[in-house]
Scaffold this motif. Structure first.
Motif, PDB file in Angstrom:
ATOM      1  N   VAL A 127       0.846  -1.194   0.000  1.00 12.11           N
ATOM      2  CA  VAL A 127       0.000   0.000   0.000  1.00 12.11           C
ATOM      3  C   VAL A 127       0.878   1.239   0.000  1.00 12.11           C
ATOM      4  O   VAL A 127       1.857   1.322   0.761  1.00 12.11           O
ATOM      5  N   THR A 128       0.531   2.181  -0.862  1.00  7.80           N
ATOM      6  CA  THR A 128       1.222   3.464  -0.940  1.00  7.80           C
ATOM      7  C   THR A 128       0.205   4.576  -0.761  1.00  7.80           C
ATOM      8  O   THR A 128      -0.900   4.505  -1.304  1.00  7.80           O
ATOM      9  N   GLY A 129       0.585   5.594   0.001  1.00  7.74           N
ATOM     10  CA  GLY A 129      -0.296   6.736   0.199  1.00  7.74           C
ATOM     11  C   GLY A 129       0.034   7.864  -0.756  1.00  7.74           C
ATOM     12  O   GLY A 129       1.206   8.105  -1.075  1.00  7.74           O
ATOM     13  N   PHE A 130      -0.998   8.565  -1.220  1.00  5.91           N
ATOM     14  CA  PHE A 130      -0.830   9.722  -2.093  1.00  5.91           C
ATOM     15  C   PHE A 130      -1.669  10.864  -1.512  1.00  5.91           C
ATOM     16  O   PHE A 130      -2.852  10.675  -1.217  1.00  5.91           O
ATOM     17  N   LEU A 131      -1.068  12.042  -1.381  1.00  5.88           N
ATOM     18  CA  LEU A 131      -1.765  13.211  -0.875  1.00  5.88           C
ATOM     19  C   LEU A 131      -1.671  14.336  -1.896  1.00  5.88           C
ATOM     20  O   LEU A 131      -0.576  14.785  -2.237  1.00  5.88           O
ATOM     21  N   PHE A 132      -2.820  14.786  -2.389  1.00 14.89           N
ATOM     22  CA  PHE A 132      -2.905  15.845  -3.393  1.00 14.89           C
ATOM     23  C   PHE A 132      -3.524  17.085  -2.753  1.00 14.89           C
ATOM     24  O   PHE A 132      -4.337  16.983  -1.834  1.00 14.89           O
ATOM     25  N   THR A 133      -3.179  18.255  -3.284  1.00 19.21           N
ATOM     26  CA  THR A 133      -3.755  19.497  -2.771  1.00 19.21           C
ATOM     27  C   THR A 133      -4.137  20.429  -3.916  1.00 19.21           C
ATOM     28  O   THR A 133      -3.628  20.311  -5.033  1.00 19.21           O
ATOM     29  N   THR A 134      -5.045  21.361  -3.604  1.00 20.42           N
ATOM     30  CA  THR A 134      -5.408  22.407  -4.555  1.00 20.42           C
ATOM     31  C   THR A 134      -6.088  23.546  -3.808  1.00 20.42           C
ATOM     32  O   THR A 134      -6.612  23.349  -2.703  1.00 20.42           O
ATOM     33  N   THR A 135      -6.083  24.709  -4.420  1.00 29.17           N
ATOM     34  CA  THR A 135      -6.915  25.820  -3.939  1.00 29.17           C
ATOM     35  C   THR A 135      -8.084  26.065  -4.877  1.00 29.17           C
ATOM     36  O   THR A 135      -8.907  26.942  -4.629  1.00 29.17           O
ATOM     37  N   ASN A 136      -8.149  25.276  -5.963  1.00 33.53           N
ATOM     38  CA  ASN A 136      -9.232  25.413  -6.936  1.00 33.53           C
ATOM     39  C   ASN A 136      -9.794  24.035  -7.273  1.00 33.53           C
ATOM     40  O   ASN A 136      -9.296  23.347  -8.174  1.00 33.53           O
ATOM     41  N   PRO A 137     -10.833  23.611  -6.561  1.00 38.21           N
ATOM     42  CA  PRO A 137     -11.370  22.258  -6.770  1.00 38.21           C
ATOM     43  C   PRO A 137     -12.173  22.099  -8.051  1.00 38.21           C
ATOM     44  O   PRO A 137     -12.640  21.001  -8.354  1.00 38.21           O
ATOM     45  N   TYR A 138     -12.337  23.181  -8.814  1.00 37.03           N
ATOM     46  CA  TYR A 138     -13.120  23.135 -10.050  1.00 37.03           C
ATOM     47  C   TYR A 138     -12.256  22.926 -11.294  1.00 37.03           C
ATOM     48  O   TYR A 138     -12.775  22.927 -12.406  1.00 37.03           O
ATOM     49  N   ASP A 139     -10.966  22.757 -11.098  1.00 39.26           N
ATOM     50  CA  ASP A 139     -10.042  22.635 -12.227  1.00 39.26           C
ATOM     51  C   ASP A 139      -9.140  21.428 -12.004  1.00 39.26           C
ATOM     52  O   ASP A 139      -8.339  21.407 -11.073  1.00 39.26           O
ATOM     53  N   SER A 140      -9.278  20.412 -12.847  1.00 40.14           N
ATOM     54  CA  SER A 140      -8.473  19.199 -12.690  1.00 40.14           C
ATOM     55  C   SER A 140      -6.978  19.493 -12.753  1.00 40.14           C
ATOM     56  O   SER A 140      -6.187  18.904 -12.007  1.00 40.14           O
ATOM     57  N   SER A 141      -6.601  20.419 -13.639  1.00 37.97           N
ATOM     58  CA  SER A 141      -5.174  20.712 -13.799  1.00 37.97           C
ATOM     59  C   SER A 141      -4.587  21.430 -12.595  1.00 37.97           C
ATOM     60  O   SER A 141      -3.362  21.513 -12.460  1.00 37.97           O
ATOM     61  N   ALA A 142      -5.446  21.950 -11.700  1.00 34.57           N
ATOM     62  CA  ALA A 142      -4.954  22.679 -10.528  1.00 34.57           C
ATOM     63  C   ALA A 142      -4.543  21.756  -9.383  1.00 34.57           C
ATOM     64  O   ALA A 142      -3.882  22.201  -8.442  1.00 34.57           O
ATOM     65  N   TRP A 143      -4.935  20.489  -9.447  1.00 37.66           N
ATOM     66  CA  TRP A 143      -4.528  19.559  -8.396  1.00 37.66           C
ATOM     67  C   TRP A 143      -3.038  19.257  -8.514  1.00 37.66           C
ATOM     68  O   TRP A 143      -2.516  19.054  -9.603  1.00 37.66           O
ATOM     69  N   SER A 144      -2.361  19.215  -7.396  1.00 36.31           N
ATOM     70  CA  SER A 144      -0.908  19.072  -7.358  1.00 36.31           C
ATOM     71  C   SER A 144      -0.463  17.663  -7.711  1.00 36.31           C
ATOM     72  O   SER A 144      -1.262  16.714  -7.739  1.00 36.31           O
ATOM     73  N   ASP A 145       0.826  17.534  -7.976  1.00 37.87           N
ATOM     74  CA  ASP A 145       1.434  16.209  -7.955  1.00 37.87           C
ATOM     75  C   ASP A 145       1.401  15.722  -6.514  1.00 37.87           C
ATOM     76  O   ASP A 145       1.406  16.522  -5.567  1.00 37.87           O
ATOM     77  N   PRO A 146       1.374  14.423  -6.308  1.00 40.41           N
ATOM     78  CA  PRO A 146       1.138  13.931  -4.950  1.00 40.41           C
ATOM     79  C   PRO A 146       2.382  13.927  -4.068  1.00 40.41           C
ATOM     80  O   PRO A 146       3.519  13.798  -4.538  1.00 40.41           O
ATOM     81  N   LEU A 147       2.137  14.052  -2.785  1.00 41.51           N
ATOM     82  CA  LEU A 147       3.106  13.715  -1.761  1.00 41.51           C
ATOM     83  C   LEU A 147       2.954  12.208  -1.550  1.00 41.51           C
ATOM     84  O   LEU A 147       1.851  11.726  -1.297  1.00 41.51           O
ATOM     85  N   VAL A 148       4.024  11.451  -1.671  1.00 43.67           N
ATOM     86  CA  VAL A 148       3.949   9.995  -1.666  1.00 43.67           C
ATOM     87  C   VAL A 148       4.604   9.451  -0.401  1.00 43.67           C
ATOM     88  O   VAL A 148       5.681   9.907   0.001  1.00 43.67           O
ATOM     89  N   PHE A 149       3.975   8.481   0.223  1.00 42.66           N
ATOM     90  CA  PHE A 149       4.500   7.925   1.476  1.00 42.66           C
ATOM     91  C   PHE A 149       4.013   6.483   1.618  1.00 42.66           C
ATOM     92  O   PHE A 149       2.975   6.101   1.059  1.00 42.66           O
ATOM     93  N   PRO A 150       4.743   5.662   2.358  1.00 47.16           N
ATOM     94  CA  PRO A 150       4.320   4.272   2.552  1.00 47.16           C
ATOM     95  C   PRO A 150       3.182   4.180   3.553  1.00 47.16           C
ATOM     96  O   PRO A 150       3.060   4.997   4.468  1.00 47.16           O
ATOM     97  N   LEU A 151       2.345   3.180   3.381  1.00 45.67           N
ATOM     98  CA  LEU A 151       1.236   2.930   4.292  1.00 45.67           C
ATOM     99  C   LEU A 151       1.240   1.464   4.720  1.00 45.67           C
ATOM    100  O   LEU A 151       1.572   0.575   3.925  1.00 45.67           O
TER     101      LEU A 151
END
Length: 587
Positions: A127-151
């Motif tokens: 299992v791998t964790g991915f954390l994405f962020t944005t300040t604009n939830p209405y635009d797919s391209s605005a979501w960040s590349d993920p912060l990746v961590f083991p789970l």
């Protein structure tokens, strides 16, 4: 006299207000019909009092959909968190049909949206964790590349304490700290084993009235699924189990909506509490549920210092007054439940609610290519939709689909196709996994005749065939023969309309017609929804769409899809009741 008139007027108005309130507090489930599993929902006052929900996407791309609403009833596709293959390239290498991105948690903190999810290929278990962020939830391209961590396990959730510490919770039920800049993790510890201690998963923490409330799902997402809760004065425990557990479940009932659980709680602008959970429309038989795990809504009563009380999930619901009905909400896609009337106009793009199974072949799709205006060109993949069970090598598929959002629906496309080589094929599909799907194709096959030189002649045929070879137990153990018919005379030289219709709660019908005589329909076959229930797809649901393949051959003929239509014809909500596609009951 004035007083008498005022009283009279008030007596006249009160029933009207009561009636209006009753209407405005009534709705039907599911609110996100069709495959929308493992929901997580929030309310964000700063975003013009909008609600947001996300659901699991497994192997579909784009994935991790975000839906927005201002009234809890009209939900519009706002964006996809996962819209670039580079964000989660592992999806392209995932061969297990139930692998992929599981159980997103959506949260809002200090002006930023956070979407955290687990990825697993299932085999081997990792299992791998991915954390994405944005300040604009209405635009797919605005979501960040993920912060990746083991789970250590699935279903991650994120919680910010008052002192600024960020906690990660996941199945088990585990807790550890996480640094949102570096992905550094603190030691993981089990803070609660649950009420029954059987498959504790999907944790969410809420802080209220000096308590940390830890709500989790248990029992697996089958008939024994349920939601339980515990609380503590310390985030690390010990946690006291609610004496009323389980707080949400339809197990051991005859309700149409079953497998209720994996819930999340949130407040509206009036500080009323609501909850969202997954459910399947299967009844206790749990054999026919082709739409998979869907999102349901329910009101929650949560008094100060007390345990939350969750209303039982039913088809008809009432509770807190709903916000004023409106569709004034931003988004990149359509409202859930709206029909598709898509003509692929020049300059347009593939609609944002269309998805692929993993990543499609490069340049496999083009909207209104030169010489073929108002069509979607599909270049064939070498692989067809079927894989052996289990699939051993991920293959790119020229396949584009949308979620079946209605119990009863009609779907059709017009197809232009002039193949040259044997087994070149294009068609429509009702698809659960690569081991469970129903297809109607236009395919080039041998006619059984030979030309003057002795060469075998090829001709266009209609072919209906059922694939039901899951590696897990199937809900349908009979055989449906493949049906092949030569293309009827007079159909050549014009588009062919391919149709899929859910004619009732249990069966799909496949048919074809020439657009010259669209009412002269050639019925090719029917198949039960049990084929698209469970098996290798117990966590997902049916999608419908179009495909093109050379079936492993050398063919490279493009097909051109036009007049894409999807129309809902009703939702079954239990006890034989069918309601319109919109979940809103009031006027």
């Amino acid at each position: 006299m004035f007083l008498l008139k005022a009283i009279s007027s008030a007596l006249f108005i009160l029933p009207t207000l009561a009636s209006s309130m009753a209407k405005n507090s009534s709705f039907t489930n599911p609110i996100l019909p069709g495959w929308h599993s493992d929901p997580s929902c929030i309310y964000v006052a700063e975003e013009h009092n909008a609600f947001f929900c996300t659901t699991s996407s497994f192997l579909t791309f784009p994935g991790m959909p975000i839906y927005a609403s201002k009234d809890l009833v009209n939900w519009r596709l706002a964006s996809h968190v996962f819209s670039k293959p580079s964000q989660v390239p592992q999806i392209g290498d995932t061969d297990t049909q139930n692998g992929g991105l599981w159980a997103v948690t959506l949260r809002y903190h200090k002006g930023k949206f956070y979407a955290i999810v687990s990825y697993t290929p299932l085999s081997p278990w990792a299992v791998t964790g991915f954390l994405f962020t944005t300040t604009n939830p209405y635009d797919s391209s605005a979501w960040s590349d993920p912060l990746v961590f083991p789970l250590l396990d699935i279903d991650p959730s994120i919680f910010w304490d008052d002192d600024g510490t960020t906690y990660l919770h996941f199945s088990g039920i585990h807790q550890q700290t996480i640094d949102l800049k570096t992905a550094a993790l603190g030691p993981a510890s089990i803070i609660w084993k649950g009420f029954t201690e059987y498959i504790p998963e999907g944790p969410h923490v809420y802080k209220k009235d000096g308590y940390y409330y830890l709500m989790i799902g248990e029992g697996g997402t089958e008939l024994g699924h349920h939601e339980v809760i515990a609380r503590s004065k310390n985030i690390s425990g010990p946690y006291e189990s609610n004496p009323a557990n389980p707080i949400l479940s339809n197990q051991n009932t005859t309700e149409y909506l079953q497998t209720v659980g994996h819930a999340d709680l949130f407040q509206d602008g009036n500080n009323n509490w609501w909850g969202a959970a997954l459910a399947t429309r299967s009844g206790p038989e749990w054999t026919n549920y082709p739409m998979g795990r869907e999102t349901v809504l329910f009101p929650v009563t949560w008094e100060k210092g007390a345990w939350p009380v969750l209303a039982p999930v039913r088809g008809h619901m009432s509770g807190w007054p709903l916000p004023k009905r409106t569709r004034n909400i931003r988004g990149s896609g359509p409202f859930v439940g709206d029909p598709d009337v898509i003509d692929f106009h020049p300059g347009s793009k593939i609609p944002s609610h269309f998805v692929h199974w993993r990543f499609p072949p490069k340049d496999a799709f083009a909207v209104s290519p030169r010489g073929h205006a108002n069509t979607l060109r599909i270049s064939p993949s070498v692989a067809n939709l079927t894989s052996s069970a289990p699939a051993t090598t991920p293959e790119e598929l020229s396949l584009v689909m949308r979620v079946q959002t209605d119990t009863r629906f009609a779907f059709s496309v017009d197809v232009e196709f002039s193949p040259e080589k044997e087994e070149e094929e294009t068609g429509v599909t009702a698809f659960l996994t690569q081991t469970q799907h129903l297809d109607l194709g236009i395919v080039m096959l041998a006619t059984g005749k030979r030309d003057k030189s002795g060469k075998e002649e090829l001709g266009l045929h209609l072919r209906f065939r059922v694939t039901n070879v899951p590696s897990s137990a199937s809900n349908f153990n009979e055989t449906i023969p493949t049906v092949v018919k030569a293309l009827p005379k007079g159909w050549e030289g014009a588009p062919i309309r391919l149709n899929i219709e859910a004619v009732n709660e249990t069966h799909y019908e496949f048919s074809a017609a020439s657009v010259r005589k669209p009412k002269a329909v050639e019925i090719m076959g029917t198949a039960p929804g049990t084929i698209l229930s469970g098996g290798d797809g117990p966590f997902t649901g049916t999608l419908v769409g179009a495909y093109a393949t050379s079936n492993g051959g050398a063919g490279k003929t493009d097909s051109y899809i036009s007049r894409w239509r999807y129309q809902g014809k009703g939702q079954d909500i239990g006890n034989g009741e069918i309601v319109p596609y919109t979940p809103f009951v009031g006027a």
